[in-house]
Design a protein around this motif. Sequence first.
Motif, PDB file in Angstrom:
ATOM      1  N   LYS A 361      10.731   3.397 -25.888  1.00 22.91           N
ATOM      2  CA  LYS A 361      11.798   3.149 -24.928  1.00 22.91           C
ATOM      3  C   LYS A 361      11.473   2.003 -23.970  1.00 22.91           C
ATOM      4  CE  LYS A 361      13.696   7.840 -24.918  1.00 22.91           C
ATOM      5  NZ  LYS A 361      14.091   9.017 -24.084  1.00 22.91           N
ATOM      6  N   GLY A 362      10.465   1.235 -24.291  1.00 24.47           N
ATOM      7  CA  GLY A 362      10.095   0.097 -23.452  1.00 24.47           C
ATOM      8  C   GLY A 362      11.143  -0.996 -23.474  1.00 24.47           C
ATOM      9  N   THR A 363      11.100  -1.852 -22.471  1.00 25.41           N
ATOM     10  CA  THR A 363      12.042  -2.971 -22.379  1.00 25.41           C
ATOM     11  C   THR A 363      11.341  -4.242 -22.816  1.00 25.41           C
ATOM     12  OG1 THR A 363      11.457  -3.300 -20.051  1.00 25.41           O
ATOM     13  CG2 THR A 363      13.367  -1.891 -20.531  1.00 25.41           C
ATOM     14  N   TYR A 364      12.026  -5.019 -23.609  1.00 21.19           N
ATOM     15  CA  TYR A 364      11.485  -6.263 -24.145  1.00 21.19           C
ATOM     16  C   TYR A 364      12.546  -7.352 -23.997  1.00 21.19           C
ATOM     17  CZ  TYR A 364       8.245  -2.893 -26.135  1.00 21.19           C
ATOM     18  OH  TYR A 364       7.334  -1.878 -26.291  1.00 21.19           O
ATOM     19  N   PRO A 365      12.618  -7.959 -22.820  1.00 25.77           N
ATOM     20  CA  PRO A 365      13.670  -8.944 -22.555  1.00 25.77           C
ATOM     21  C   PRO A 365      13.553 -10.174 -23.445  1.00 25.77           C
ATOM     22  CG  PRO A 365      12.033  -8.953 -20.802  1.00 25.77           C
ATOM     23  CD  PRO A 365      11.711  -7.786 -21.670  1.00 25.77           C
ATOM     24  N   LYS A 366      14.694 -10.728 -23.752  1.00 28.90           N
ATOM     25  CA  LYS A 366      14.745 -11.959 -24.545  1.00 28.90           C
ATOM     26  C   LYS A 366      14.615 -13.169 -23.634  1.00 28.90           C
ATOM     27  CE  LYS A 366      18.725 -11.162 -26.529  1.00 28.90           C
ATOM     28  NZ  LYS A 366      19.873 -11.308 -27.458  1.00 28.90           N
ATOM     29  N   GLY A 367      14.353 -14.313 -24.243  1.00 30.43           N
ATOM     30  CA  GLY A 367      14.345 -15.572 -23.508  1.00 30.43           C
ATOM     31  C   GLY A 367      13.092 -15.855 -22.720  1.00 30.43           C
ATOM     32  N   ILE A 368      11.982 -15.156 -22.978  1.00 34.26           N
ATOM     33  CA  ILE A 368      10.736 -15.431 -22.265  1.00 34.26           C
ATOM     34  C   ILE A 368      10.156 -16.760 -22.744  1.00 34.26           C
ATOM     35  CG2 ILE A 368       8.368 -14.666 -21.887  1.00 34.26           C
ATOM     36  CD1 ILE A 368       9.320 -11.812 -22.049  1.00 34.26           C
ATOM     37  N   LYS A 369       9.866 -17.636 -21.810  1.00 37.49           N
ATOM     38  CA  LYS A 369       9.323 -18.943 -22.137  1.00 37.49           C
ATOM     39  C   LYS A 369       7.814 -18.936 -21.969  1.00 37.49           C
ATOM     40  CE  LYS A 369      13.444 -20.714 -22.757  1.00 37.49           C
ATOM     41  NZ  LYS A 369      13.904 -21.086 -24.113  1.00 37.49           N
ATOM     42  N   VAL A 370       7.122 -19.560 -22.882  1.00 41.31           N
ATOM     43  CA  VAL A 370       5.674 -19.694 -22.828  1.00 41.31           C
ATOM     44  C   VAL A 370       5.350 -21.125 -22.461  1.00 41.31           C
ATOM     45  CG1 VAL A 370       3.509 -19.515 -24.115  1.00 41.31           C
ATOM     46  CG2 VAL A 370       5.376 -17.898 -24.568  1.00 41.31           C
ATOM     47  N   THR A 371       4.678 -21.302 -21.323  1.00 43.51           N
ATOM     48  CA  THR A 371       4.355 -22.651 -20.858  1.00 43.51           C
ATOM     49  C   THR A 371       3.240 -23.263 -21.696  1.00 43.51           C
ATOM     50  OG1 THR A 371       2.711 -21.876 -19.272  1.00 43.51           O
ATOM     51  CG2 THR A 371       5.017 -21.963 -18.529  1.00 43.51           C
ATOM     52  N   ASP A 372       3.126 -24.577 -21.624  1.00 41.34           N
ATOM     53  CA  ASP A 372       2.067 -25.266 -22.352  1.00 41.34           C
ATOM     54  C   ASP A 372       0.692 -24.819 -21.874  1.00 41.34           C
ATOM     55  OD1 ASP A 372       3.964 -26.622 -23.767  1.00 41.34           O
ATOM     56  OD2 ASP A 372       3.899 -28.431 -22.520  1.00 41.34           O
ATOM     57  N   GLU A 373       0.564 -24.549 -20.568  1.00 47.42           N
ATOM     58  CA  GLU A 373      -0.715 -24.107 -20.036  1.00 47.42           C
ATOM     59  C   GLU A 373      -1.104 -22.747 -20.598  1.00 47.42           C
ATOM     60  OE1 GLU A 373      -2.830 -23.093 -15.725  1.00 47.42           O
ATOM     61  OE2 GLU A 373      -0.771 -23.866 -15.810  1.00 47.42           O
ATOM     62  N   GLU A 374      -0.143 -21.811 -20.642  1.00 42.86           N
ATOM     63  CA  GLU A 374      -0.417 -20.501 -21.223  1.00 42.86           C
ATOM     64  C   GLU A 374      -0.761 -20.621 -22.699  1.00 42.86           C
ATOM     65  OE1 GLU A 374       2.359 -17.368 -18.789  1.00 42.86           O
ATOM     66  OE2 GLU A 374       3.357 -18.729 -20.192  1.00 42.86           O
ATOM     67  N   PHE A 375      -0.028 -21.475 -23.375  1.00 45.20           N
ATOM     68  CA  PHE A 375      -0.229 -21.628 -24.814  1.00 45.20           C
ATOM     69  C   PHE A 375      -1.587 -22.248 -25.127  1.00 45.20           C
ATOM     70  CE2 PHE A 375       1.202 -23.135 -29.114  1.00 45.20           C
ATOM     71  CZ  PHE A 375       1.564 -21.888 -29.583  1.00 45.20           C
ATOM     72  N   SER A 376      -2.085 -23.096 -24.251  1.00 44.08           N
ATOM     73  CA  SER A 376      -3.346 -23.793 -24.505  1.00 44.08           C
ATOM     74  C   SER A 376      -4.558 -22.884 -24.327  1.00 44.08           C
ATOM     75  CB  SER A 376      -3.471 -24.993 -23.560  1.00 44.08           C
ATOM     76  OG  SER A 376      -3.540 -24.558 -22.212  1.00 44.08           O
ATOM     77  N   ARG A 377      -4.375 -21.728 -23.681  1.00 44.65           N
ATOM     78  CA  ARG A 377      -5.506 -20.834 -23.442  1.00 44.65           C
ATOM     79  C   ARG A 377      -5.801 -19.919 -24.641  1.00 44.65           C
ATOM     80  NH1 ARG A 377      -3.380 -20.410 -17.923  1.00 44.65           N
ATOM     81  NH2 ARG A 377      -2.360 -18.426 -18.445  1.00 44.65           N
ATOM     82  N   ARG A 378      -5.077 -20.095 -25.705  1.00 46.93           N
ATOM     83  CA  ARG A 378      -5.322 -19.272 -26.896  1.00 46.93           C
ATOM     84  C   ARG A 378      -6.568 -19.750 -27.631  1.00 46.93           C
ATOM     85  NH1 ARG A 378      -1.760 -20.911 -30.555  1.00 46.93           N
ATOM     86  NH2 ARG A 378      -1.842 -22.846 -29.403  1.00 46.93           N
ATOM     87  N   ARG A 379      -7.244 -18.826 -28.289  1.00 51.70           N
ATOM     88  CA  ARG A 379      -8.359 -19.182 -29.175  1.00 51.70           C
ATOM     89  C   ARG A 379      -7.837 -19.130 -30.602  1.00 51.70           C
ATOM     90  NH1 ARG A 379     -14.011 -16.508 -28.334  1.00 51.70           N
ATOM     91  NH2 ARG A 379     -14.433 -18.201 -29.808  1.00 51.70           N
ATOM     92  N   LEU A 380      -7.045 -20.113 -30.949  1.00 54.78           N
ATOM     93  CA  LEU A 380      -6.366 -20.147 -32.247  1.00 54.78           C
ATOM     94  C   LEU A 380      -6.939 -21.273 -33.091  1.00 54.78           C
ATOM     95  CD1 LEU A 380      -2.629 -19.653 -33.000  1.00 54.78           C
ATOM     96  CD2 LEU A 380      -3.767 -21.668 -33.906  1.00 54.78           C
ATOM     97  N   VAL A 381      -7.286 -20.927 -34.333  1.00 55.38           N
ATOM     98  CA  VAL A 381      -7.795 -21.907 -35.299  1.00 55.38           C
ATOM     99  C   VAL A 381      -6.850 -21.932 -36.487  1.00 55.38           C
ATOM    100  CG1 VAL A 381      -9.701 -22.554 -36.813  1.00 55.38           C
ATOM    101  CG2 VAL A 381     -10.176 -21.505 -34.584  1.00 55.38           C
ATOM    102  N   ARG A 382      -6.310 -23.086 -36.763  1.00 51.07           N
ATOM    103  CA  ARG A 382      -5.375 -23.248 -37.885  1.00 51.07           C
ATOM    104  C   ARG A 382      -6.131 -23.644 -39.146  1.00 51.07           C
ATOM    105  NH1 ARG A 382      -0.157 -23.385 -36.020  1.00 51.07           N
ATOM    106  NH2 ARG A 382       0.126 -23.805 -33.787  1.00 51.07           N
TER     107      ARG A 382
END
Length: 397
Positions: A361-382
């Motif tokens: 029953k949790g709420t999961y709003p649409k339209g959440i934007k992810v900033t470049d700064e937030e995105f850059s903090r990921r430890r993602l390897v392609r």
Amino acid sequence: MRQRYELIEWVLDERQRRLLAAAESQVLGHGGITAVSKATGISRPSIHAGIKELSARPQQEDLPQGRVRRPGGGRKKATEKDASLREDLERLVDPVSRGDPESPLRWTIKSLRTLAGELNRQGHHVSHVLVGQLLEELGYSLQGNRKTLEGGEHPDRNAQFEQINQAVETRLFEGEPVISVDTKKKELIGPFKNNGQDWRPEGQPESVRVHDFVDPENGRANPYGVYDLGANAGWVNVGTDHDTASFAVQSIRRWWEVMGKPAYPRATTLLITADGGGSNGSRVRLWKLELQQLADETGLTITVRHFPPGTSKWNKIEHRLFSYISMNWRGRPLISHEVLIQLIVGTRTRGGLAVQAELDKGTYPKGIKVTDEEFSRRRLVRDEFHGEWNYSISPRA
């Protein structure tokens, strides 16, 4: 002679037909073989073989029970004449096959004519019909060949399936968890018609609403599924809000807490196979950001393999979980979330599928934007090959 033969032909087996023809030709004498062959359609060599059997009758041993010719008779199978045919076909199909955990993907994505052409270029002499028969003997499904005509024709589609297959085989061999995820079709909650039929007293069908308008009180249900390939077990998180990337990752998180961690207490990695679109799409920033948070919480290195465009029906969860859930609740109105969950949990198969489900029953709003700064903090390897489809996310310290 022709009329006599046509009256009894339907009850004769191969041996009886040639013996009858041989007897008729012997009675007619000179030219009898030709006359009988024209009248019955039985070939001259078959009639000659029947004559030999008649002449050798006193010394001939009885044939084995149930046989009309001695063992070894008849045309040999193509695999007997060509010993490497089956092995070469398996080699062509196996790298791009899809299916159960023992052989992770068991539907070929190559057409029969393509396989036949490749085998003929290797020196074999086969038709596409024979290739289809051999694939059935090897346990493959021809239905998959028809399904590959759907969706886009990305040039690297087959190569991506090879990537997925190799990753699945490796992780299953290592004993690491491998899951297939997707959102099932949204379902109306309330007294609405559900396709299919259910057993009820004659003349007393269950009444449902005429129009399928959303009930403001109950709304819709968003069943997000997680299917464990190694354990043949399913988890369904039934959401009441929006189907977003946050909801998708929360569903995986709840699966890990309830089913995954107890089943894989020593796991260090998690492999996820998912569609290329939707809430878990390869281009959704929020999906990757939420996976990073999940990796931080669990300490797992999360590897994702997306299916290429237009191939969502190859997703394992569609055939091993969602299809059985739909069969289990067919003809039954989903009058409440509790009924829906009970029907999901009650889904069983002869192969041992077990399913758990919970209401979210949790709420999961649409339209959440992810900033470049937030995105850059990921430890993602392609990966080098299509990094947008294949990537890993490691936990941060």
